[in-house]
Each structure stands twice: as structure tokens, then as C-alpha cells.
Scaffold this motif. Structure first.
Motif, PDB file in Angstrom:
ATOM      1  N   THR A 165       0.874  -1.180   0.000  1.00  0.00           N
ATOM      2  CA  THR A 165       0.000   0.000   0.000  1.00  0.00           C
ATOM      3  C   THR A 165       0.902   1.218   0.000  1.00  0.00           C
ATOM      4  O   THR A 165       1.123   1.841  -1.020  1.00  0.00           O
ATOM      5  N   PHE A 166       1.490   1.519   1.149  1.00  0.00           N
ATOM      6  CA  PHE A 166       2.486   2.571   1.282  1.00  0.00           C
ATOM      7  C   PHE A 166       3.893   2.030   1.052  1.00  0.00           C
ATOM      8  O   PHE A 166       4.202   0.881   1.378  1.00  0.00           O
ATOM      9  N   PHE A 167       4.756   2.895   0.523  1.00  0.00           N
ATOM     10  CA  PHE A 167       6.198   2.751   0.648  1.00  0.00           C
ATOM     11  C   PHE A 167       6.656   3.834   1.625  1.00  0.00           C
ATOM     12  O   PHE A 167       5.838   4.564   2.178  1.00  0.00           O
ATOM     13  N   MET A 168       7.950   3.937   1.848  1.00  0.00           N
ATOM     14  CA  MET A 168       8.441   5.039   2.662  1.00  0.00           C
ATOM     15  C   MET A 168       8.010   6.362   2.023  1.00  0.00           C
ATOM     16  O   MET A 168       7.797   6.428   0.800  1.00  0.00           O
ATOM     17  N   PRO A 169       7.846   7.410   2.824  1.00  0.00           N
ATOM     18  CA  PRO A 169       7.277   8.654   2.279  1.00  0.00           C
ATOM     19  C   PRO A 169       7.984   9.196   1.048  1.00  0.00           C
ATOM     20  O   PRO A 169       7.342   9.803   0.183  1.00  0.00           O
ATOM     21  N   ASP A 170       9.302   8.984   0.934  1.00  0.00           N
ATOM     22  CA  ASP A 170      10.014   9.489  -0.236  1.00  0.00           C
ATOM     23  C   ASP A 170       9.834   8.619  -1.469  1.00  0.00           C
ATOM     24  O   ASP A 170      10.306   8.973  -2.553  1.00  0.00           O
ATOM     25  N   SER A 171       9.136   7.482  -1.313  1.00  0.00           N
ATOM     26  CA  SER A 171       8.878   6.591  -2.446  1.00  0.00           C
ATOM     27  C   SER A 171       7.419   6.570  -2.861  1.00  0.00           C
ATOM     28  O   SER A 171       7.086   6.023  -3.914  1.00  0.00           O
ATOM     29  N   GLY A 172       6.535   7.093  -2.027  1.00  0.00           N
ATOM     30  CA  GLY A 172       5.134   7.190  -2.399  1.00  0.00           C
ATOM     31  C   GLY A 172       4.305   5.978  -2.049  1.00  0.00           C
ATOM     32  O   GLY A 172       4.289   5.522  -0.903  1.00  0.00           O
TER      33      GLY A 172
END
Length: 287
Positions: A165-172
Motif C-alpha cells: 500500500t504505502f512505501f516510505m514517504p520518499d517513495s510514495g
């Protein structure tokens, strides 16, 4: 009472596997465990899984659940192998989201696989908001479709294992161009996760280390809400951005072998008359 969370990183597929255990009872669950696969030689092996099994045994844990967040397209699951290897002493169940049935129906047709599309060989198919016990703790299953229709996350004691669902915030966020995927649906699932308490810890399934930054696998609801590069505008902006991005992405390198194995929880194809096992490669001809 507390839980222990240990992570294992599979470099080949940039996948994190999580071993979560109740410190009181030693009951444990394993999330998204990969096998090792060499595409050039079509060789399947289980060194990574064996290392995890050794860790479980060395720490005298009791593996009760082998869980999948969805039918992965980037690695082959080691779920059935691990269950088989630990069958004598560990009463573990294979489990995933109920909509694996929909994924089985689609891909069994694509790959011409003769198999029941009823969720088997998984022994537990979770519905949204279903609960199960891990020792003294309660695990809640959240249906989070969008990347795939069968995607689920697992919530325990303020920790959410988010799958794709999520990646790390810098990956989206995860791609949505697989059969049954939807950027609109994923946006809704992401908002559901972001509605959890700010301090909820989110554990990533993948990290691709943009800009060669150090490997990272956990963040928080608050950090995702304020910093995720794909979620700083409206729903329609997200859908537009996600769809445009997906149109540029190549198919995962292990897509065909991974999906064929993973809709069967990693069970091997039946051996043919020559004792050889086969996976199918659908051919597209451009004239």
C-alpha cells in the motif's frame, strides 16, 4: 505483555519479511516470506526461508500463522515450504485475504492452470475487520485493495504491516496497474490507514532506496500523512499521478513465475510424466 517484531530483508526482491511474536506465550506469525528464484536457470531455492526457520527454532518460537499480504508479483512465496518444514512441531496455518479467490480465478485462466479457485491451499481467508489471536494479543485484518483486490494489512498493538500500500514517504505508494487494481480504490485504502492514530507504526513490505539512501522499513501514520510524496494533493490529483506513473512501469521481472506460484501459496506445480515441473510463459506476438 509485549510483542517482538523482527525483520528480514530479501535483497533480490527488496522485500521485508516480519516475524511477530508474543513474548509471553512465544506464539508467532510470519508475514510475506520469500523464496529465492534464479530466473535465468529457473531454479527455486529456500536459503532465505531456511534462515528464518532456523531463527524461529533457535528462539523457541511457536509459529502459528504464515501470512500473505497479497499474491505478490515480485517474488515467490515460501509459505508452503515453511509450513511443510515446520509441520512436526508448529501448527501453522497459511492465510491471506478472502479476495485471493478473485485473483486465482483471473490468473488460473491466464496461465491455464487446472486448480480450484476457492482460496485453497490457504487454510484461512480473512474478511475485512476480522480478528485472530496471537498469544495474548489480538490481530485485526484490514482489507486494503487497490494495488491488488486481495490486499490486506495486519494490525497488532499499534503496529500495521502494510503490504503493498504505502512505501516510505520518499517513495510514495504502490502501483495499481495489475488486474483488479485501481488507483481510486488504493487512495481510499490509504486514507483508511491514515485515519489510524498518528503514532501507529507502519512497517513497509518493500524499500527501493531512492537516491541510494540507507535502507528503511518503518514510519508512522503522521509521517505518511505529512510527507508522502504521492499524497499532498486531492484524490483526483493522486489518481492522475498514480495512473501516469504506472503507465511508465515495466512488468516485474518475476511476474509470471511469482503469480503462478503465489496464487497456490507457493505450492509446486504437479510433476508431469517426465517427472519435471513446469511454469507457463504466456506469449505475446507483435507482427
Amino acid at each position: 505483555m509485549a510483542i517482538s517484531i523482527e525483520s528480514f530483508f530479501h535483497q533480490q526482491s527488496a522485500t521485508f519479511t516480519y516475524l511477530v511474536s508474543c513474548q509471553t506465550t512465544k506464539s508467532a506469525m510470519l508475514i510475506d516470506a520469500p523464496a529465492d528464484f534464479d530466473a535465468a536457470s529457473c531454479t527455486l531455492s529456500f536459503q532465505t526461508a531456511d534462515e528464518i526457520i532456523a531463527h524461529i527454532n533457535d528462539n523457541q518460537l511457536i509459529l502459528e500463522w504464515v501470512l500473505e499480504s497479497h499474491a505478490h508479483a515480485d517474488h515467490i512465496t515460501a509459505a508452503s515450504y515453511i509450513k511443510q518444514q515446520l509441520a512436526t512441531y508448529h501448527p501453522c496455518k497459511l492465510a491471506t485475504g478472502k479476495k485471493i479467490i478473485q485473483v486465482q480465478e483471473h490468473f488460473s485462466r491466464l496461465y491455464n492452470i487446472n486448480m480450484p479457485c476457492d482460496g485453497s491451499p490457504f487454510e484461512q481467508l480473512f474478511t475485512d475487520n476480522e480478528h485472530f489471536a496471537l498469544g495474548a494479543h489480538k490481530v485485526t485484518v484490514l482489507a486494503t485493495p487497490g494495488h491488488t483486490p486481495d490486499s490486506v494489512c495486519y494490525l497488532i498493538e499499534g503496529n500495521l504491516f502494510v503490504g503493498d500500500t504505502f512505501f516510505m514517504p520518499d517513495s510514495g505508494t504502490a502501483r495499481c496497474d495489475f488486474p483488479g487494481g485501481s488507483a481510486k480504490t488504493l487512495y481510499q485504502s490509504l486514507q483508511r490507514i491514515l485515519a489510524l492514530p498518528d503514532e501507529t507504526i507502519l512497517w513497509m513490505c518493500h524499500d527501493y532506496q531512492p537516491g541510494d539512501r540507507p535502507l528503511a522499513n518503518k514510519t508512522s501514520v503522521l509521517e505518511q500523512r505529512t510527507s508522502n510524496i504521492h499524497l499532498q494533493a486531492s484524490e483526483q490529483d493522486y489518481i492522475t499521478t498514480r495512473s501516469a506513473r504506472d503507465a511508465t512501469l515495466s512488468a516485474p521481472k518475476l511476474l509470471h513465475p511469482a503469480i503462478q506460484m503465489n496464487i497456490r501459496a507457493g505450492q509446486l506445480p504437479k510433476a508431469q510424466q517426465n517427472s519435471q515441473r513446469y511454469l507457463t510463459l504466456p506469449l505475446t506476438v507483435l507482427l
